[in-house]
Enzyme design. Structure first.
Site, PDB file in Angstrom:
ATOM      1  N   PHE A 178       0.836  -1.289   0.081  1.00  0.00           N
ATOM      2  CA  PHE A 178       0.184  -0.005  -0.034  1.00  0.00           C
ATOM      3  C   PHE A 178       0.857   1.093   0.045  1.00  0.00           C
ATOM      4  O   PHE A 178       0.448   2.428  -0.457  1.00  0.00           O
ATOM      5  CB  PHE A 178      -0.901   0.114   1.223  1.00  0.00           C
ATOM      6  CG  PHE A 178      -0.367   0.395   2.580  1.00  0.00           C
ATOM      7  CD1 PHE A 178      -0.101   1.604   2.642  1.00  0.00           C
ATOM      8  CD2 PHE A 178       0.525  -0.274   3.478  1.00  0.00           C
ATOM      9  CE1 PHE A 178       0.628   2.209   4.038  1.00  0.00           C
ATOM     10  CE2 PHE A 178       0.890   0.093   4.649  1.00  0.00           C
ATOM     11  CZ  PHE A 178       0.924   1.226   4.701  1.00  0.00           C
ATOM     12  N   SER A 222       5.403  -7.080   3.469  1.00  0.00           N
ATOM     13  CA  SER A 222       5.830  -7.311   4.631  1.00  0.00           C
ATOM     14  C   SER A 222       6.660  -8.509   4.834  1.00  0.00           C
ATOM     15  O   SER A 222       6.488  -9.148   3.747  1.00  0.00           O
ATOM     16  CB  SER A 222       4.662  -7.219   5.638  1.00  0.00           C
ATOM     17  OG  SER A 222       3.893  -8.286   5.151  1.00  0.00           O
ATOM     18  N   CYS A 263       9.634   1.681   3.596  1.00  0.00           N
ATOM     19  CA  CYS A 263      10.388   0.798   3.882  1.00  0.00           C
ATOM     20  C   CYS A 263      11.802   1.262   4.110  1.00  0.00           C
ATOM     21  O   CYS A 263      12.620   0.551   4.699  1.00  0.00           O
ATOM     22  CB  CYS A 263      10.417  -0.155   2.757  1.00  0.00           C
ATOM     23  SG  CYS A 263      11.020   0.393   1.480  1.00  0.00           S
ATOM     24  N   GLU A 321       9.256  -4.246  12.991  1.00  0.00           N
ATOM     25  CA  GLU A 321       8.983  -3.147  12.411  1.00  0.00           C
ATOM     26  C   GLU A 321       7.622  -2.262  12.608  1.00  0.00           C
ATOM     27  O   GLU A 321       6.597  -2.902  12.747  1.00  0.00           O
ATOM     28  CB  GLU A 321       8.620  -3.597  10.623  1.00  0.00           C
ATOM     29  CG  GLU A 321       8.433  -2.280   9.925  1.00  0.00           C
ATOM     30  CD  GLU A 321       8.369  -2.781   8.155  1.00  0.00           C
ATOM     31  OE1 GLU A 321       7.803  -3.789   8.195  1.00  0.00           O
ATOM     32  OE2 GLU A 321       8.984  -2.173   7.401  1.00  0.00           O
ATOM     33  N   GLU A 374      -4.864  -3.875  -1.875  1.00  0.00           N
ATOM     34  CA  GLU A 374      -6.263  -3.662  -2.110  1.00  0.00           C
ATOM     35  C   GLU A 374      -6.607  -2.550  -1.102  1.00  0.00           C
ATOM     36  O   GLU A 374      -7.775  -1.950  -1.259  1.00  0.00           O
ATOM     37  CB  GLU A 374      -7.139  -4.997  -1.520  1.00  0.00           C
ATOM     38  CG  GLU A 374      -6.801  -5.228  -0.051  1.00  0.00           C
ATOM     39  CD  GLU A 374      -5.236  -6.174   0.146  1.00  0.00           C
ATOM     40  OE1 GLU A 374      -4.276  -5.905  -0.689  1.00  0.00           O
ATOM     41  OE2 GLU A 374      -5.341  -6.973   1.043  1.00  0.00           O
ATOM     42  N   LYS A 402      -1.095  -7.190  -9.494  1.00  0.00           N
ATOM     43  CA  LYS A 402      -2.188  -7.320  -8.282  1.00  0.00           C
ATOM     44  C   LYS A 402      -1.722  -6.350  -7.153  1.00  0.00           C
ATOM     45  O   LYS A 402      -0.926  -6.613  -6.584  1.00  0.00           O
ATOM     46  CB  LYS A 402      -2.137  -8.686  -7.765  1.00  0.00           C
ATOM     47  CG  LYS A 402      -3.328  -9.264  -7.002  1.00  0.00           C
ATOM     48  CD  LYS A 402      -3.880  -8.346  -6.139  1.00  0.00           C
ATOM     49  CE  LYS A 402      -2.961  -8.677  -4.709  1.00  0.00           C
ATOM     50  NZ  LYS A 402      -3.479  -7.581  -3.676  1.00  0.00           N
TER      51      LYS A 402
END
Ligand code: NAD
Length: 497
Positions: free
Chosen positions: A150, A227, A282, A382, A177, A174
């Site tokens: 995301f 992740s 990240c 994290e 979402e 893909k």
């Protein structure tokens, strides 16, 4: 009532036949912006079949024509840069400046894809043995898949499909979402740039869609960013199904601060690198390692962080936006509470942050801890929020030992005026991307994005030369031509001796 977004299958934008949808929300208000369908098994099959068929013709299109598609795409992306940034800000909550940066970093990869002809040149040598020549050709793989997170809904899809498609592959994206509107718009512009039918497909959904793609026999390569647990699952499952996989995963990035560093530079860079984009990067700095006397600056750091006021993307004064979802916020609140319970000293607590006029936003203020030890979950996990953890050590070697003991290895930086200290650090540290007086050392696309250790599973990294190698195969041809055959049936005369 929010509308369902379509999927791109076989060159058409189609409404899904599914009954299952995921709400895409504005993280500053919880307003439902759209519904993302969960692609059905038939839709997944149709996308793969179309990509497989398109590959047969797309791979034969001359490389200069493929590059021209990328040139047209780059031009369109630049024309629509601000529009894309607003869509992106609306669904992620990022400030407009951050949203523009997200789009721009993606455009830079498209520019790299325009250079595909040079990037796909093989190697040749004549007379490898008497009268024998060898050439290596770089060829595309087939149908490739990208699964994206995301936090960079423009940049990360653009890390993947332009380079893969420029190299002659076809691609199924893909996207996350949580923010699929930006990727859909990116795909619309790609079609507008003249991408032939079937070369790019976009499917929506979550785990089930990913798992169908991971195990499908017609998929050759999978590029994933997300992740750690999901990255491990993608890498294990994809490779168990004999696919080429690159999985970029989570991170815990340390900035090492030497006492000889420029204090003002350290503090302003640290504030931006830890809290920018609400810490949902990240490559965000989440651990500040103060060496020796530099620990005296922690109080001033606290004061600067306390100035940061999050807010909605429409407000140019917002320092950063909300977290992406209520679950993400709850997770960070849990980690902050655990840190306090484990004995870390919370110098600044953003847990109760509010923003006037936006009572339902996923707000979290800048948060600062000191007295953190490597055993605490604040250090191990994290956090992915605007939370910075300070550690204190006596020497550069102790800092290196700390950083190298971390299971992650995405990015790190050192701030110092000493060339010797910087060189020692960059050489000894076991992290794939190092900044020297640069807080967030994300490489430009002519290099590659080279996370290490638990931040990356695979061999070949994203974009740059490694990205092209990931999406291609090398074919090595060794040939010999016989003199008598080359003249047979022609009236050509050759004089060899
Ligand atoms: P995520 O792992 O939750 O989701 C990433 C993608 O995987 C999404 O498309 C999602 O639909 C899919 N997915 C989620 N759960 C799945 C499952 N169980 N099985 C199969 N697919 C699944 O990640 P996120 O929260 O969207 O993104 C944030 C994470 O991404 C952070 O950990 C961040 O560090 C990481 N990240 C890493 C890099 C890098 O280059 N190393 C870059 C950006 C983000």
């Amino acid at each position: 009532m929010a509308k369902a977004i379509p999927q791109l299958i076989d060159g058409e934008w189609r409404e899904s036949r599914t009954r299952e949808f995921i709400e895409v929300t504005d993280p500053a208000t919880q307003e439902v912006l759209a519904l993302a369908p969960k692609a059905t098994a038939e839709e997944i099959e149709a996308a793969i079949a179309s990509a497989k068929a398109a590959f047969l013709t797309w791979r034969e299109v001359p490389v200069s024509e493929r590059a021209r598609l990328m040139l047209r795409y780059q031009h369109l992306l630049k024309e629509h840069h601000d529009e894309l940034a607003e869509i992106l800000a609306g669904e992620t909550g990022k400030t407009l400046a951050d949203a523009k940066g997200d789009v721009w970093r993606g455009i830079e990869v498209v520019e790299q894809a325009c250079n595909i002809a040079s990037l796909m040149m093989g190697e040749t040598m004549e007379n490898v043995a008497r009268d024998i020549d060898t050439a290596s050709w770089i060829q595309p793989l087939g149908v490739c898949v990208g699964i994206t997170p995301f936090n960079f809904p423009a940049m990360i899809p653009l890390w993947m499909f332009p380079l893969a498609i420029a190299a002659g592959n076809t691609f199924i994206l893909k996207p996350s979402e949580q923010d699929p509107l930006t990727p859909n718009r990116l795909a619309e512009l790609f079609i507008q740039a003249g991408a032939p039918k079937g070369v790019l497909q976009v499917l929506h959904g979550g785990r089930e869609v990913v798992d169908s793609l991971l195990t499908h026999p017609d998929i050759r390569a999978i590029s994933f960013v997300g992740s750690v647990p999901v990255g491990q699952h993608i890498y294990r499952t994809g490779t168990a199904h004999l696919k080429r996989v690159q999985a970029f995963a989570g991170a815990k990035n340390h900035m090492v601060i030497m006492p000889d560093a420029n204090k003002d530079q350290v503090l302003s860079n640290l504030v931006g690198a830890s809290c920018g984009a609400a810490g949902q990067r990240c490559m965000a700095i989440s651990v500040a390692v103060f060496v020796g006397e530099s620990k005296q600056w922690i109080e001033e750091l606290r004061a600067q962080m306390a100035e940061l006021q999050p807010g909605p993307w429409q407000d140019p004064h917002s320092a950063f936006g909300p977290l992406i979802s209520q679950q993400a916020k709850q997770r960070v609140l849990r980690l902050i509470a655990e840190g306090k319970a484990e004995g870390a000293e919370c110098l600044l607590d953003g847990s109760h942050c509010t923003v006037a006029g936006y009572p339902n936003g996923n707000w979290l203020g800048a948060t600062l801890f000191r007295g953190v030890t490597p055993k605490m979950s604040l250090y191990r996990d994290e956090i992915f929020g605007p939370v910075l953890v300070c550690m204190e050590v006596d020497s550069l070697d102790a800092a290196i030992e700390l950083v190298n003991a971390s299971p992650y290895g995405n990015g790190t930086s050192i701030f110092t005026r000493s060339g010797g200290a910087a060189r020692h650090y960059q050489h000894a540290v076991e992290v794939g991307q190092v900044g020297v007086n640069v807080p967030v050392p994300v490489p430009l696309p002519f290099f590659s994005f080279t996370g290490w250790k638990g931040s990356f599973y695979g061999d070949l990294h994203a974009y740059g030369k490694q990205g092209v190698r990931f999406f291609t195969e090398t074919k090595t041809v060794t040939s010999r031509w016989f003199d008598e055959d080359s003249v047979a049936g022609t009236n050509m005369t050759i004089h060899l001796k």
